[in-house]
Design a protein around this motif. Structure first.
Motif, PDB file in Angstrom:
ATOM      1  N   MET A 195       0.803  -1.216   0.000  1.00  0.00           N
ATOM      2  CA  MET A 195       0.000   0.000   0.000  1.00  0.00           C
ATOM      3  C   MET A 195       0.837   1.268   0.000  1.00  0.00           C
ATOM      4  O   MET A 195       0.285   2.377  -0.027  1.00  0.00           O
ATOM      5  N   VAL A 196       2.161   1.135   0.030  1.00  0.00           N
ATOM      6  CA  VAL A 196       3.002   2.323   0.182  1.00  0.00           C
ATOM      7  C   VAL A 196       3.902   2.515  -1.030  1.00  0.00           C
ATOM      8  O   VAL A 196       4.120   1.598  -1.818  1.00  0.00           O
ATOM      9  N   LYS A 197       4.408   3.720  -1.152  1.00  0.00           N
ATOM     10  CA  LYS A 197       5.317   4.034  -2.246  1.00  0.00           C
ATOM     11  C   LYS A 197       6.702   3.457  -1.950  1.00  0.00           C
ATOM     12  O   LYS A 197       7.142   3.415  -0.804  1.00  0.00           O
ATOM     13  N   HIS A 198       7.381   3.024  -3.009  1.00  0.00           N
ATOM     14  CA  HIS A 198       8.713   2.433  -2.879  1.00  0.00           C
ATOM     15  C   HIS A 198       9.677   3.137  -3.842  1.00  0.00           C
ATOM     16  O   HIS A 198       9.247   3.678  -4.852  1.00  0.00           O
ATOM     17  N   PRO A 199      10.978   3.125  -3.510  1.00  0.00           N
ATOM     18  CA  PRO A 199      11.601   2.515  -2.337  1.00  0.00           C
ATOM     19  C   PRO A 199      11.464   3.397  -1.101  1.00  0.00           C
ATOM     20  O   PRO A 199      11.251   4.612  -1.224  1.00  0.00           O
ATOM     21  N   GLN A 200      11.604   2.771   0.077  1.00  0.00           N
ATOM     22  CA  GLN A 200      11.544   3.525   1.319  1.00  0.00           C
ATOM     23  C   GLN A 200      12.912   3.705   1.952  1.00  0.00           C
ATOM     24  O   GLN A 200      13.052   4.500   2.887  1.00  0.00           O
ATOM     25  N   ASP A 201      13.916   2.953   1.471  1.00  0.00           N
ATOM     26  CA  ASP A 201      15.230   2.980   2.109  1.00  0.00           C
ATOM     27  C   ASP A 201      16.226   3.893   1.404  1.00  0.00           C
ATOM     28  O   ASP A 201      17.432   3.729   1.534  1.00  0.00           O
ATOM     29  N   LYS A 202      15.706   4.876   0.667  1.00  0.00           N
ATOM     30  CA  LYS A 202      16.559   5.864   0.016  1.00  0.00           C
ATOM     31  C   LYS A 202      16.396   7.211   0.713  1.00  0.00           C
ATOM     32  O   LYS A 202      15.295   7.569   1.158  1.00  0.00           O
ATOM     33  N   ALA A 203      17.480   7.966   0.788  1.00  0.00           N
ATOM     34  CA  ALA A 203      17.421   9.281   1.428  1.00  0.00           C
ATOM     35  C   ALA A 203      16.394  10.163   0.738  1.00  0.00           C
ATOM     36  O   ALA A 203      16.342  10.243  -0.494  1.00  0.00           O
ATOM     37  N   GLY A 204      15.543  10.811   1.531  1.00  0.00           N
ATOM     38  CA  GLY A 204      14.533  11.712   1.002  1.00  0.00           C
ATOM     39  C   GLY A 204      13.355  11.029   0.339  1.00  0.00           C
ATOM     40  O   GLY A 204      12.568  11.689  -0.362  1.00  0.00           O
ATOM     41  N   ALA A 205      13.171   9.722   0.558  1.00  0.00           N
ATOM     42  CA  ALA A 205      12.078   8.986  -0.078  1.00  0.00           C
ATOM     43  C   ALA A 205      10.716   9.523   0.361  1.00  0.00           C
ATOM     44  O   ALA A 205      10.559  10.058   1.462  1.00  0.00           O
ATOM     45  N   ASP A 206       9.757   9.386  -0.539  1.00  0.00           N
ATOM     46  CA  ASP A 206       8.372   9.765  -0.233  1.00  0.00           C
ATOM     47  C   ASP A 206       7.737   8.605   0.521  1.00  0.00           C
ATOM     48  O   ASP A 206       7.313   7.612  -0.072  1.00  0.00           O
ATOM     49  N   ARG A 207       7.675   8.698   1.827  1.00  0.00           N
ATOM     50  CA  ARG A 207       7.129   7.619   2.659  1.00  0.00           C
ATOM     51  C   ARG A 207       5.662   7.904   2.955  1.00  0.00           C
ATOM     52  O   ARG A 207       5.285   8.338   4.033  1.00  0.00           O
ATOM     53  N   SER A 208       4.858   7.630   1.951  1.00  0.00           N
ATOM     54  CA  SER A 208       3.413   7.814   2.075  1.00  0.00           C
ATOM     55  C   SER A 208       2.717   6.679   1.346  1.00  0.00           C
ATOM     56  O   SER A 208       3.349   5.899   0.628  1.00  0.00           O
ATOM     57  N   VAL A 209       1.415   6.565   1.549  1.00  0.00           N
ATOM     58  CA  VAL A 209       0.675   5.496   0.895  1.00  0.00           C
ATOM     59  C   VAL A 209       0.503   5.804  -0.591  1.00  0.00           C
ATOM     60  O   VAL A 209       0.544   6.963  -1.016  1.00  0.00           O
ATOM     61  N   ASP A 210       0.314   4.757  -1.351  1.00  0.00           N
ATOM     62  CA  ASP A 210       0.031   4.880  -2.778  1.00  0.00           C
ATOM     63  C   ASP A 210      -1.482   5.047  -2.917  1.00  0.00           C
ATOM     64  O   ASP A 210      -2.240   4.101  -2.709  1.00  0.00           O
ATOM     65  N   ARG A 211      -1.918   6.242  -3.258  1.00  0.00           N
ATOM     66  CA  ARG A 211      -3.351   6.539  -3.293  1.00  0.00           C
ATOM     67  C   ARG A 211      -4.079   5.803  -4.413  1.00  0.00           C
ATOM     68  O   ARG A 211      -5.312   5.784  -4.438  1.00  0.00           O
ATOM     69  N   SER A 212      -3.343   5.186  -5.329  1.00  0.00           N
ATOM     70  CA  SER A 212      -4.009   4.373  -6.347  1.00  0.00           C
ATOM     71  C   SER A 212      -4.401   3.005  -5.791  1.00  0.00           C
ATOM     72  O   SER A 212      -5.160   2.265  -6.425  1.00  0.00           O
ATOM     73  N   LYS A 213      -3.902   2.688  -4.592  1.00  0.00           N
ATOM     74  CA  LYS A 213      -4.200   1.389  -3.980  1.00  0.00           C
ATOM     75  C   LYS A 213      -4.895   1.548  -2.622  1.00  0.00           C
ATOM     76  O   LYS A 213      -5.779   0.766  -2.274  1.00  0.00           O
ATOM     77  N   TRP A 214      -4.466   2.534  -1.868  1.00  0.00           N
ATOM     78  CA  TRP A 214      -5.012   2.757  -0.527  1.00  0.00           C
ATOM     79  C   TRP A 214      -6.352   3.473  -0.620  1.00  0.00           C
ATOM     80  O   TRP A 214      -6.499   4.439  -1.371  1.00  0.00           O
ATOM     81  N   THR A 215      -7.352   3.000   0.136  1.00  0.00           N
ATOM     82  CA  THR A 215      -8.685   3.597   0.109  1.00  0.00           C
ATOM     83  C   THR A 215      -9.194   3.850   1.523  1.00  0.00           C
ATOM     84  O   THR A 215      -8.628   3.353   2.500  1.00  0.00           O
ATOM     85  N   ASP A 216     -10.295   4.581   1.609  1.00  0.00           N
ATOM     86  CA  ASP A 216     -10.926   4.789   2.909  1.00  0.00           C
ATOM     87  C   ASP A 216     -11.449   3.485   3.496  1.00  0.00           C
ATOM     88  O   ASP A 216     -11.576   3.361   4.728  1.00  0.00           O
ATOM     89  N   SER A 217     -11.739   2.503   2.656  1.00  0.00           N
ATOM     90  CA  SER A 217     -12.180   1.203   3.169  1.00  0.00           C
ATOM     91  C   SER A 217     -11.066   0.501   3.934  1.00  0.00           C
ATOM     92  O   SER A 217     -11.316  -0.186   4.935  1.00  0.00           O
ATOM     93  N   HIS A 218      -9.831   0.663   3.474  1.00  0.00           N
ATOM     94  CA  HIS A 218      -8.697   0.120   4.228  1.00  0.00           C
ATOM     95  C   HIS A 218      -8.652   0.754   5.621  1.00  0.00           C
ATOM     96  O   HIS A 218      -8.497   0.058   6.634  1.00  0.00           O
ATOM     97  N   ALA A 219      -8.778   2.079   5.649  1.00  0.00           N
ATOM     98  CA  ALA A 219      -8.732   2.795   6.923  1.00  0.00           C
ATOM     99  C   ALA A 219      -9.897   2.398   7.833  1.00  0.00           C
ATOM    100  O   ALA A 219      -9.716   2.210   9.039  1.00  0.00           O
ATOM    101  N   ALA A 220     -11.078   2.248   7.257  1.00  0.00           N
ATOM    102  CA  ALA A 220     -12.251   1.884   8.057  1.00  0.00           C
ATOM    103  C   ALA A 220     -12.097   0.500   8.668  1.00  0.00           C
ATOM    104  O   ALA A 220     -12.503   0.259   9.810  1.00  0.00           O
ATOM    105  N   LEU A 221     -11.502  -0.421   7.920  1.00  0.00           N
ATOM    106  CA  LEU A 221     -11.297  -1.777   8.445  1.00  0.00           C
ATOM    107  C   LEU A 221     -10.320  -1.757   9.620  1.00  0.00           C
ATOM    108  O   LEU A 221     -10.581  -2.383  10.666  1.00  0.00           O
ATOM    109  N   ILE A 222      -9.213  -1.048   9.478  1.00  0.00           N
ATOM    110  CA  ILE A 222      -8.234  -0.998  10.569  1.00  0.00           C
ATOM    111  C   ILE A 222      -8.824  -0.281  11.782  1.00  0.00           C
ATOM    112  O   ILE A 222      -8.603  -0.690  12.930  1.00  0.00           O
TER     113      ILE A 222
END
Length: 348
Positions: free
Chosen positions: A201-228
């Motif tokens: 559900m997140v953008k990659h890579p995460q182990d690079k300096a200055g990486a965008d560490r956020s969810v991929d909005r093309s995959k992550w939805t409010d339904s994911h959040a509601a379930l958690i």
């Protein structure tokens, strides 16, 4: 703020699938990951039913284990990984989440009205009866949250204990990995359950300096959040572990009561699934709960650290210019577990 020590194993090794572990002459196949892709969502045929599901029955253990045959300095995973069925004792979680075992485990059926168990070859769909009830309750609620059903990953081995591969926790039958990929509208075959990959559900890579560490909005939805959110609000839940990018998305999602966010903690990995941990059940003498999480919703300075380079970017050796070698830990010895775990192993 106290800095956290980076785990000794790399992020890649935490997420690696497709390993084969051999424990005391028993080969345990860990399902390989296929290339990530959309899960088929074809509607089930009129003849589809739970009866058509892959049949996975617990196999008898190869030979009885006697107390005299157990060696305290032997890796505990060799003994517990060889157990094919539960200890016929009263249900009890013994020890702590990362150092213990499980008596009287129940198996989550491989199919339910709104769940399917994945990676059946691992035989890790066992848990304390309280965990099994919790998962069934959550799966029942899933369709009301815009979620078709749950794909369930690892719970615990039949008698808990250290696993032959993978997790350091999941030892006392109170942990469960739930995929962030919705269940399809049909019964998956045994082969599909081994080879379909969960979707990050997140953008990659995460182990690079200055990486965008956020969810991929093309995959992550409010339904994911509601379930958690629904999972965390249950009083039985002690913790839910998610990738820091997912924690950030949950902090942004909630506009009302934020108390449940306190239970949702960021951790390495956990971008393909979320990890639910319930509290020690009543009657589980010797079960050790975690300390309560810090007060607050966890969306402030602590999360800012998790989203920085510090936890993710490998530190290079000033001489070689390479990351330091990974320190391989020795497997946990049987003697390190609570004494009652010997009774769990030898119970027949």
């Amino acid at each position: 703020m106290t800095l956290r020590r980076r785990p000794s194993c790399s992020i890649r090794s935490r997420l690696a699938l497709g390993l084969v572990s051999v424990a005391t002459g028993f080969a345990l196949l860990v399902g390989p990951a296929a290339a990530a892709g959309p899960v088929p969502t074809a509607k089930p045929s009129a003849s589809s039913s739970a009866a058509a599901a892959p049949a996975v029955s617990p196999q008898p253990d190869a030979a009885p284990v006697t107390p005299a045959a157990l060696k305290g300095d032997a890796p505990a995973k060799d003994y517990f990984g060889a157990m094919k069925g539960p200890a016929p004792l009263a249900a009890r979680s013994i020890g702590s989440y990362a150092k213990g075992c499980l008596a009287g485990a129940n198996a989550l059926p491989v199919n339910g009205p709104t769940w399917q168990v994945m990676r059946l070859s691992r035989n890790r769909n066992w848990g304390h009866p309280d965990l099994i009830r919790y998962l069934q309750d959550l799966a029942k609620a899933a369709p009301t949250l815009g979620w078709n059903g749950l794909l369930v990953g690892d719970l615990a081995q039949p008698r808990g204990g250290p696993m032959t591969s993978g997790h350091s926790s999941h030892q006392i039958g109170l942990d469960a990995d739930l995929w962030l990929t919705p269940m399809p509208n049909r019964i998956l075959s045994a082969e599909e359950r081994e080879n379909i990959s969960a979707i990050s559900m997140v953008k990659h890579p995460q182990d690079k300096a200055g990486a965008d560490r956020s969810v991929d909005r093309s995959k992550w939805t409010d339904s994911h959040a509601a379930l958690i959110r629904h999972a965390a609000k249950d009083r039985r839940v002690a913790r839910i572990f998610v990738n820091p990018a997912i924690k950030k998305a949950l902090c942004e999602f909630e506009t009302g009561d934020r108390a449940w966010l306190n239970k949702v903690r960021p951790w390495w990995g956990h971008d393909y699934h979320f990890h639910v941990r319930i509290a020690c059940p009543a009657g589980s003498t010797g079960c050790s709960d975690q300390d309560a999480p810090p007060p607050g919703d966890g969306c402030g300075a602590d999360l800012t650290w998790w989203l920085s380079d510090e936890p993710w970017v490998p530190k290079l050796d000033p001489v070689t210019g390479k990351p330091p070698p990974v320190e391989k830990k020795r497997p946990m010895a049987l003697s390190a577990l609570p004494k009652d775990c010997t009774s769990v192993l030898t119970a027949r």
